[in-house]
Design a protein around this motif. Structure first.
Motif, mmCIF file in Angstrom:
data_model
loop_
_atom_site.group_PDB
_atom_site.id
_atom_site.type_symbol
_atom_site.label_atom_id
_atom_site.label_comp_id
_atom_site.label_asym_id
_atom_site.label_seq_id
_atom_site.Cartn_x
_atom_site.Cartn_y
_atom_site.Cartn_z
ATOM 1 N N VAL A 550 0.847 -1.192 0.000
ATOM 2 C CA VAL A 550 0.000 0.000 0.000
ATOM 3 C C VAL A 550 0.883 1.243 0.000
ATOM 4 C CG1 VAL A 550 -1.796 1.296 1.212
ATOM 5 C CG2 VAL A 550 -1.792 -1.216 1.276
ATOM 6 N N VAL A 551 0.571 2.202 -0.892
ATOM 7 C CA VAL A 551 1.241 3.499 -0.928
ATOM 8 C C VAL A 551 0.163 4.576 -0.944
ATOM 9 C CG1 VAL A 551 2.805 5.026 -2.158
ATOM 10 C CG2 VAL A 551 3.218 2.557 -2.177
ATOM 11 N N ASP A 552 0.181 5.447 0.074
ATOM 12 C CA ASP A 552 -0.817 6.509 0.190
ATOM 13 C C ASP A 552 -0.224 7.822 -0.279
ATOM 14 O OD1 ASP A 552 -3.113 7.836 0.792
ATOM 15 O OD2 ASP A 552 -2.634 8.097 2.923
ATOM 16 N N THR A 553 -0.847 8.425 -1.295
ATOM 17 C CA THR A 553 -0.421 9.728 -1.803
ATOM 18 C C THR A 553 -1.557 10.733 -1.610
ATOM 19 O OG1 THR A 553 -1.260 9.542 -4.068
ATOM 20 C CG2 THR A 553 0.843 8.459 -3.573
ATOM 21 N N ALA A 554 -1.267 11.994 -1.899
ATOM 22 C CA ALA A 554 -2.290 13.017 -1.798
ATOM 23 C C ALA A 554 -3.374 12.826 -2.842
ATOM 24 C CB ALA A 554 -1.659 14.395 -1.932
ATOM 25 N N ASP A 555 -3.088 12.086 -3.907
ATOM 26 C CA ASP A 555 -4.019 11.913 -5.018
ATOM 27 C C ASP A 555 -4.796 10.610 -4.933
ATOM 28 O OD1 ASP A 555 -4.701 12.872 -7.970
ATOM 29 O OD2 ASP A 555 -4.315 10.707 -8.045
ATOM 30 N N SER A 556 -4.111 9.532 -4.564
ATOM 31 C CA SER A 556 -4.730 8.207 -4.576
ATOM 32 C C SER A 556 -4.057 7.302 -3.561
ATOM 33 C CB SER A 556 -4.614 7.561 -5.961
ATOM 34 O OG SER A 556 -5.172 8.369 -6.964
ATOM 35 N N VAL A 557 -4.711 6.169 -3.320
ATOM 36 C CA VAL A 557 -4.096 5.094 -2.547
ATOM 37 C C VAL A 557 -3.771 3.975 -3.533
ATOM 38 C CG1 VAL A 557 -4.329 3.462 -0.656
ATOM 39 C CG2 VAL A 557 -5.431 5.702 -0.502
ATOM 40 N N LEU A 558 -2.484 3.661 -3.667
ATOM 41 C CA LEU A 558 -2.041 2.628 -4.601
ATOM 42 C C LEU A 558 -1.925 1.292 -3.891
ATOM 43 C CD1 LEU A 558 0.846 4.502 -6.463
ATOM 44 C CD2 LEU A 558 -1.549 4.321 -7.156
ATOM 45 N N TYR A 559 -2.350 0.222 -4.611
ATOM 46 C CA TYR A 559 -2.244 -1.125 -4.072
ATOM 47 C C TYR A 559 -1.514 -2.000 -5.099
ATOM 48 C CZ TYR A 559 -6.015 0.561 -1.084
ATOM 49 O OH TYR A 559 -6.784 1.288 -0.210
#
Length: 635
Positions: A550-559
């Motif tokens: 999981v990577v949380d950015t200001a734009d989206s949460v990537l899985y």
């Protein structure tokens, strides 16, 4: 030479002893047979002579014709030694104190066949005859002062052969010398041609005169060249004591396609390398050899330093301190069974290039080249290596390297191991255990603050990519090649992402937000701040499975999910994104990375890209502390 002098010394002693009983009898057939029979019993090899004559005086002259020394029962050749004619003038009285002094020694057509068998037995050894072994020990010179004193040595039409099936050596050649007069000494010359492990082998040796061997006050000069296949070795300099090989001061030059190929020549388990050219200065102190001013190139990397080889312990010890001011990272590939880079501007041997092209054709990343693990059991080592500047053309973005490698009883460990990577550091311990028939390898490393941008430096995302990677990795496997080790690997790893920003283009590609991606492609790429990210990979039987990265950015949460199959050397990953903002068009389709390692393709999963729809962007921020705790605990 020691063998021939020992046999001649025994014959001389017997002749002198027999002469005390009757000078004329020694010239008869019975006297000749008595002398050769006693000498045969003394060395454990039958000795024959067609004729024996002695001219008696205070310095008797002895001549033998048709001299033959029978070989060991298991040896190939009929004779260990033979000569058409042997003649010498002897000083008898020095024999009483163990010195061999000859006015001259002439050897006509001497032939010497030396051989070892598969069990390590030597046909010139007298160990099977205790009496002969004791006598050989007594007359064999231990140093320069013990060497026989020969006023003039003549070797005419000399031949010498040496066979060692275990090491794959089979050579034969000529040995000759000039008269060796004091006013015009001529060198001793030896030239051998044959094969070494089915490759052409040529040895050329030129030494000082026989007089200089014992009586000279100056160091004894030597000039040796060896060509074994494409490996060339040259040594030129002096020995204070050439008999005991003491006081060496020689310059050496060594070139070839792979440094590991010198093992059959010198018995030193050097690592596999790209083509190299090295030089240095060699000295010797007792059983310790020193190499100073070592310098040259290995592949496209420079190398310099010192080395010491100590033969005093039961298992020899190699110590080295090496530095490469500019290291080409792919030159390290052969250390783990991989091939260096090849093609224009790269340095690789023909064999390495063929192997590399075969791997590409077969779609393989990890080579199946056997690891020469058994060589690690022959010698202990302690080697330090530093490379302050590393040139890396791979995605790994290595910038520096330093390691201390120790080898103890077949187990090699790189600890500490520290590598500058992508602005951060990768460090830990690497090990190769060759104590068993099937070697095993393991890596226990951590990496801190590796810049994500470094892994995208040749892509459109490089300028706006940010963030760092940190984590740990432990992996262990076994096998006879790097491919086998990776295919059997078990282990796990943890990764964290923080500090910085992702490329907006990359985020939108993962989420397939067509509107935002189109805007970004038309204008400048945007930077999307990274809040946090973490994930775990579990490796079992050569398959690395990613556990909900999981990577949380200001734009989206990537899985990310999927894995890497080290056995098939393939990757199959899915990357999806939950957006946090409104999007007019979003395919909601995962990005798939699939194919061979090193040549995978990126595509949109077709089964989930049929109907566009509005994406409201309702994803919420991830609890970063909880995410890290969950990943680190293996949840």
């Amino acid at each position: 030479m020691r063998l021939a002098l020992y046999i001649l010394s025994g014959l001389v002693l017997l002749i002198v002893a027999a002469a005390a009983g009757g000078m004329w009898w020694i010239k008869t057939d019975d006297g000749r047979d008595w002398v050769t029979g006693r000498a045969s019993a003394g060395i454990g090899h039958d000795i024959y002579a067609e004729s024996l004559s002695v001219e008696w005086s205070w310095r008797p002259t002895v001549e033998l014709t048709g001299l033959r020394v029978a070989n060991a029962d298991w040896a190939q050749a009929d004779d260990l030694m033979r000569a058409d004619r042997v003649a010498f003038k002897i000083h008898p009285w020095p024999l009483l104190r163990g010195d061999l002094v000859l006015d001259y020694l002439t050897l006509e057509a001497p032939h010497l066949d030396l051989e070892r068998d598969g069990e390590g037995r030597a046909n010139w050894s007298f160990s099977e005859n205790p009496a002969g072994a004791t006598a050989a020990e007594g007359v064999s010179p231990d140093d320069r002062g013990d060497a026989p004193r020969i006023g003039r040595l003549e070797i005419r039409d000399g031949r010498i052969a040496y066979r060692d099936p275990e090491r794959g050596i089979d050579v034969e050649g000529t040995v000759a010398t000039g008269k060796g007069e004091m006013d015009a000494p001529e060198p001793l010359a030896l030239k051998l041609d044959g094969t070494l492990q089915d490759r052409p082998l040529t040895i050329d040796f030129t030494g000082g005169s026989i007089l200089a061997l014992r009586d000279g006050d100056d160091p004894y000069p030597v000039d040796l060249t060896i060509a074994a296949g494409q490996t060339d070795f040259a040594m030129k300099g002096t020995f204070v004591d050439p008999v005991a090989l003491e006081g060496a001061d020689v310059a050496i030059e060594l070139t070839g396609p792979n440094l590991s190929e010198i093992f059959p020549l010198f018995g030193v388990p050097t690592p596999p390398t790209p083509p190299y050219a090295l030089s240095g200065r060699v000295t010797r102190d007792g059983k310790v050899w020193h190499v100073d001013k070592l310098e040259g190139r290995i592949g496209d990397s420079d190398i310099a330093g010192t080395a010491t080889l100590d033969y005093r312990p039961e298992r020899p010890m190699l110590t080295a301190d090496l530095v490469s001011q500019t290291l080409d990272f792919d030159d390290l590939g052969p250390l783990v069974g991989a091939t260096p880079a090849y093609g224009e501007g790269e340095t690789a041997s023909e064999e390495q290039e063929r192997t590399g092209r075969r791997l590409v054709e077969e779609g393989k990343l990890f080579p199946d080249i056997p690891i020469a693990a058994e060589r690690l059991r022959l010698m202990d080592m302690n080697i330090t290596f530093k490379a302050p500047k590393v040139i890396s053309r791979t995605e790994l973005a290595v910038t520096s390297l330093e390691a201390t490698v120790t080898v103890e009883n077949g187990r090699a460990v790189a600890d500490p191991f520290r590598m500058g990577v992508a602005g951060g550091v990768l460090s830990g311990e690497l090990a190769l255990n060759a104590r068993e028939d099937i070697p095993s390898a393991d890596a226990d490393v951590s990496f801190e603050e590796l810049a994500l941008s470094a892994f995208f430096r040749d892509s459109e995302y490089f300028e706006t990519m940010g963030g760092t990677l940190s984590g740990t990795l432990y992996i262990v496997g076994s096998g006879r090649s790097l491919a086998d080790v990776m295919a059997s690997a078990d282990g796990d790893g943890v990764i964290e992402v923080s500090k910085g920003a992702f490329s907006g283009l990359l985020i939108e590609a993962a989420g397939v937000d067509l509107v935002e991606a189109l805007v970004l492609y038309i204008g400048d790429d945007a930077r999307v701040p990274i809040r946090c990210g973490a994930g775990r990979a579990v490796v079992k039987d050569g398959v690395a499975q990613f556990d909900r990265v999981v990577v949380d950015t200001a734009d989206s949460v990537l899985y990310a999910r999927g894995g890497v199959n080290l056995l098939d050397q393939t990757v199959d990953l899915y990357i999806t994104a939950d957006p946090k903002d409104f999007s007019l068009i979003d395919l909601n389709a995962p990005v798939r990375v699939n194919g061979r390692l090193g040549d995978a393709e990126t595509s949109i999963e077709p089964n989930k890209a049929d109907i566009p729809f509005f994406e409201m962007g309702e994803a919420e921020d991830v609890d970063c502390a909880a995410l890290r705790g969950q990943v680190l605990k293996g949840g």
